[in-house]
Enzyme design. Sequence first.
Site, PDB file in Angstrom:
ATOM      1  N   TYR A 157       0.840  -1.189   0.000  1.00  0.00           N
ATOM      2  CA  TYR A 157       0.000   0.000   0.000  1.00  0.00           C
ATOM      3  C   TYR A 157       0.872   1.234   0.000  1.00  0.00           C
ATOM      4  O   TYR A 157       1.956   1.233   0.568  1.00  0.00           O
ATOM      5  CB  TYR A 157      -0.844   0.065   1.274  1.00  0.00           C
ATOM      6  N   HIS A 171      -6.371   2.134  -1.325  1.00  0.00           N
ATOM      7  CA  HIS A 171      -6.447   0.728  -1.716  1.00  0.00           C
ATOM      8  C   HIS A 171      -5.056   0.226  -2.052  1.00  0.00           C
ATOM      9  O   HIS A 171      -4.207   0.968  -2.533  1.00  0.00           O
ATOM     10  CB  HIS A 171      -7.322   0.569  -2.958  1.00  0.00           C
ATOM     11  N   LYS A 215      -5.672  -5.196  -7.980  1.00  0.00           N
ATOM     12  CA  LYS A 215      -4.260  -4.955  -7.671  1.00  0.00           C
ATOM     13  C   LYS A 215      -3.445  -5.377  -8.874  1.00  0.00           C
ATOM     14  O   LYS A 215      -3.797  -6.297  -9.592  1.00  0.00           O
ATOM     15  CB  LYS A 215      -3.832  -5.809  -6.467  1.00  0.00           C
TER      16      LYS A 215
END
Lengths: 243, 259
Positions: free
Chosen positions: A148, A156, A195
């Site tokens: 992160y 996020h 991601k």
Amino acid sequence: MGPRWKGKGSELKALANPISNSISDLQSSLIESNSQGILSGSTVLLATNPQQTDLLNQTCFGRPVITVDKPNQWFQFSLEEAFYLYHSLKCIKIVDGNHNIKTVNELWDYMVSKRASFPDFFKAYSHLRVKNWVVRSGCQYGVDFVAYRHHPSLVHSEYGVLVFSDGNGNRNGNDRLRVWSDFQCTLRLCGSVAKTLLILHVNRNGEDVICSSPSCLDGFSVDEQTITRWNPERCREDQAAVN
Amino acid sequence: MEVEDWAASSGGSSDSEATSPDSDNEDHCYAYGDIPKLQFRKDGSKARWNEDLGMAEIVSNKGRMWTTTGIVCGGKIYSFLEDTLFLAEIGALQLLDDDDKCIQLEDIYKKVAEGVGGTSWESFEVYRHLKSLGYIIKRHGVCWSMKRAKTVPASVEGESENGNKDKVSITEITQLFSKMRINEAKPIFDVYPPNSKFRKSSPGKPMFVLCISSGDPPTKKQIKDLEEQCEGIPMKFCYVEHGRVSFFSFNKIDLPVLP
């Protein structure tokens, strides 16, 4: 994919509270209280005061352990996290069940005995932490770590991280992403939680294969590589808009 | 600041790069009679298969597709097996043999299987997937147009004593794809974006070079070697399994040091 901040004001809040500051405060606080973690299995347990509790939460080191113990809060750390606090930040000592303070070599041998790839995983973990990225376990997402840009409540996660040990005689190191279905699986997992897949290639650069002490880490290098899926249908729509 | 619960912190929104691929609804099970059938075009092109070259020579070209398909050599258009098969499958091209008899689709499939045209079934599926979406595709290492007397491109070997220097080089290239060793990775196509104004005489740089591997995913070293071969043009990897084509990019990055 740039950072996705959660809600208004998060980005500013993050800028106002750099992770490096919190880590520095954490470091001072733990040194001041002469904190000692207890080595147990693949975990290190640490008792913390309220200030340390806050700082550990802010910097995402470890997980709180819920107990009745007062006023102590207990935290548990993974081997990478514990070794980072111990060896890189030099702010905790680590004891075994018999109250013996472990030396750096004892700790190293212990951790490597738990996992042969510990040196590579630790190198990857510290590579990200040194750049002030917040790094947490990725096991929920089928990856090694998630990274992160700041605290998970503000942003996020951007990267699902896999650690590859290059040059160890394996095709891709550690037999990770060995076959195409591994690729598809990991990318699909990462994609569904938005991601990007980040591979950290840890190269031992010919360092002692046994890696008998943490000083061997100095010779390691880390290369960063992302793997993304390309969608020709979507790309073509963008292209048509341009033409 | 509290520790956010793991599960809650993963957002639901997706990004263009992160969208998961084909929905599961796509896997139709066709009953006989439901499978879509393409119609033969009334005025399609005609080409003659040249066994030596492993390419088809266009005899009559109809339609605008020839501006983006096939290579020009000595004023004639030649198409690779994948170009030929693609057009034959959709009824836009009739392939003829030396006796001017029509070569059936089955026999064109057999040519692919045999490897005579230098293309594998998998590389054809990749070609077809991108071509159907409008991308312009050329085999890597081949020029869009060659003059008869011109020296061959540097990447191609094959000097021959007689005047057929360029034709020999095409033959060498056509063999490039049919025989890959296991776990070998190599570039197969140069891909250009859809472009109605495309000209073979000045194609510009490809959008990317597409590479394929014959077994497992490429290693880091293979990727590095291939990137060097691509000389600055972006590289993508494709993977084909059972009619589904996936594309991947490998990107070197350097994460910023955060405050």
